[in-house]
Design an enzyme around this catalytic site. Structure first.
Site, PDB file in Angstrom:
ATOM      1  N   ARG A 103     -63.307  54.089  25.933  1.00 55.75           N
ATOM      2  CA  ARG A 103     -62.648  52.872  25.470  1.00 55.75           C
ATOM      3  C   ARG A 103     -62.225  53.045  24.007  1.00 55.75           C
ATOM      4  NH1 ARG A 103     -65.681  47.463  27.828  1.00 55.75           N
ATOM      5  NH2 ARG A 103     -66.865  48.487  29.484  1.00 55.75           N
ATOM      6  N   HIS A 144     -60.876  49.639  36.628  1.00 57.95           N
ATOM      7  CA  HIS A 144     -60.724  50.794  37.504  1.00 57.95           C
ATOM      8  C   HIS A 144     -59.305  50.779  38.056  1.00 57.95           C
ATOM      9  CE1 HIS A 144     -64.824  52.236  37.330  1.00 57.95           C
ATOM     10  NE2 HIS A 144     -65.261  51.001  37.503  1.00 57.95           N
ATOM     11  N   TYR A 148     -55.990  48.201  37.121  1.00 57.29           N
ATOM     12  CA  TYR A 148     -54.746  48.533  36.427  1.00 57.29           C
ATOM     13  C   TYR A 148     -53.539  48.294  37.325  1.00 57.29           C
ATOM     14  CZ  TYR A 148     -58.523  50.865  33.990  1.00 57.29           C
ATOM     15  OH  TYR A 148     -59.712  51.126  33.377  1.00 57.29           O
ATOM     16  N   ASP A 174     -55.369  55.901  38.463  1.00 63.37           N
ATOM     17  CA  ASP A 174     -56.262  56.915  37.892  1.00 63.37           C
ATOM     18  C   ASP A 174     -55.592  58.287  37.826  1.00 63.37           C
ATOM     19  OD1 ASP A 174     -58.350  55.216  37.467  1.00 63.37           O
ATOM     20  OD2 ASP A 174     -59.727  56.169  38.854  1.00 63.37           O
TER      21      ASP A 174
END
Length: 395
Positions: A103, A144, A148, A174
């Site tokens: 992050r 996760h 998104y 991802d």
């Protein structure tokens, strides 16, 4: 075969288009490890930094199946202590790339942010991958792939009409919007550095990467060729000639004959009534066309249909399972899957005409030995011994 994997592990001399490139990977989950694996298999020397105080991963794999660690050297460091941070900064001086997926603010709080790293090594390319980017109202939030995709508007678009949106595994945000966009940024920054000598910071986010994958869909919407309701468009199961159908043995075939000439071949072989051929794009015919296709497809097994359409351009394919895909004749001929110990997995991609890949394997003993790793980065025996005595290095 040119461009095929060499089948050697991380301890062998690396080959490939990125041979000689040094990469530091900050250990994490998801797309950053996939990007690092791909860089390794293209020849880069990847050093994975694992924290000595790291907790248990969400999914703990046996080592022979753990692609997050294959193809790398592994160094465990105590990054809560200044000596561990200083050591990593020294390693970064010798590196070409550093990639991290924490992050925003985590690397800065460790004392390893891009400002200090690029001050030590102005040629360093510092790749950062997050869900929402380095700034903005959501930048500090957890998420996760499904998160998104939801914020990008894409989850809304995936699924059937009058049904809930369908999570597309973790492939879109991802791996596609994350790992692939990060690699694109790293390679672009390498080209920029080859002309300027300067490194830079790459701010890759999965929400923006996934959105970029959907750029053509936004263009279709702007042109009035796509609406904002799932299951009603050309590529989202709305068109009966771009969908899956259940066969007589409760398996499926995929039909993708968008072009009229391909659809005509499909209609001839299925067969379908001639009225559908001339009216392929007449939406008023689509319900009847879908019912006609579904009824015919149920008359044969999946493999019978696959055999019927095998030598045609009707764009019909058997829906293979993950295991079946490994043994399909085309994939076998292309060596599209490879064996690494007890793991059968996709072979490295893409292929190069002048370079070979290194198929990643479990880290060899030499690539777990802190002394051997640190010597390659220019530390002396005395410095390594002092770090080990102080407990900075883990095993």
């Amino acid at each position: 075969m040119t461009g095929s994997p060499t089948g050697v592990g991380a301890s062998a001399e690396k080959t490939g288009p990125l041979a000689g490139l040094k990469v530091i990977e900050m250990a994490g989950l998801g797309p950053v490890p996939l990007a690092a694996l791909m860089l390794s298999e293209m020849g880069a020397e990847v050093l994975r930094i694992e924290r000595t105080d790291a907790g248990q991963p969400l999914l703990s794999l046996p080592e022979e199946y753990d692609l997050d660690r294959h193809g790398r050297s592994i160094l465990k460091l105590d990054l809560k202590r200044p000596a561990g941070v200083e050591l990593l900064l020294r390693l970064a001086v010798k590196a070409d790339l550093l990639v991290e997926g924490f992050r925003p603010g985590v690397m800065e709080r460790l004392g390893l942010g891009p400002d200090i790293s690029l001050e030590r090594n102005p040629a360093l390319i510092y790749g950062r991958l997050t869900g929402f980017g380095q700034d903005g109202p959501l930048s500090g939030r957890a998420g996760h792939d499904i998160t998104y995709l939801a914020y990008a508007g894409l989850l809304h678009a995936i699924g059937r009409r009058d049904a809930s949106p369908v999570p597309p595994l973790n492939l879109v945000a991802d791996q596609g919007g994350g790992a692939m966009m990060l690699i694109a940024g790293l390679l672009a920054a390498l080209f920029h550095r080859s002309r300027t000598g300067k490194g830079q910071v790459i701010d890759a986010s999965m929400i923006e990467g996934a959105s970029m994958l959907a750029a053509p869909i936004h263009a279709y919407m702007a042109a009035g060729l796509w609406n904002d309701r799932r299951g009603e468009n050309l590529l989202d199961s709305g068109a009966p000639f771009y969908d899956t159908y259940e066969t007589a043995d409760a398996r499926h075939i995929a039909v993708g004959c968008l072009e009229p000439r391909f659809f005509a071949e499909f209609a001839r072989l299925l067969p379908l009534d001639e009225r559908f051929v001339g009216g392929q794009y007449d939406k008023s015919l689509w319900p009847a066309l879908r019912a006609a296709i579904a009824g015919r497809v149920k008359e044969k097994t999946r493999d019978e249909w696959a055999a019927l359409f095998a030598a045609t351009d009707a764009c019909v394919a058997p829906v293979l399972s993950l295991v079946e895909a490994r043994y399909h004749p085309h994939n076998r001929a292309r060596q599209s899957f490879a064996k690494s110990g007890g793991l059968q997995r996709p072979a490295p991609a893409p292929r190069f005409s002048q370079s070979s890949h290194t198929l990643a394997a479990m880290p060899a003993t030499a690539n777990r030995d802190p002394a051997g790793i640190l010597i390659r980065f220019g530390l002396s025996d005395e410095e390594i011994a002092a770090l080990a005595k102080a407990g900075i290095l883990g095993r």
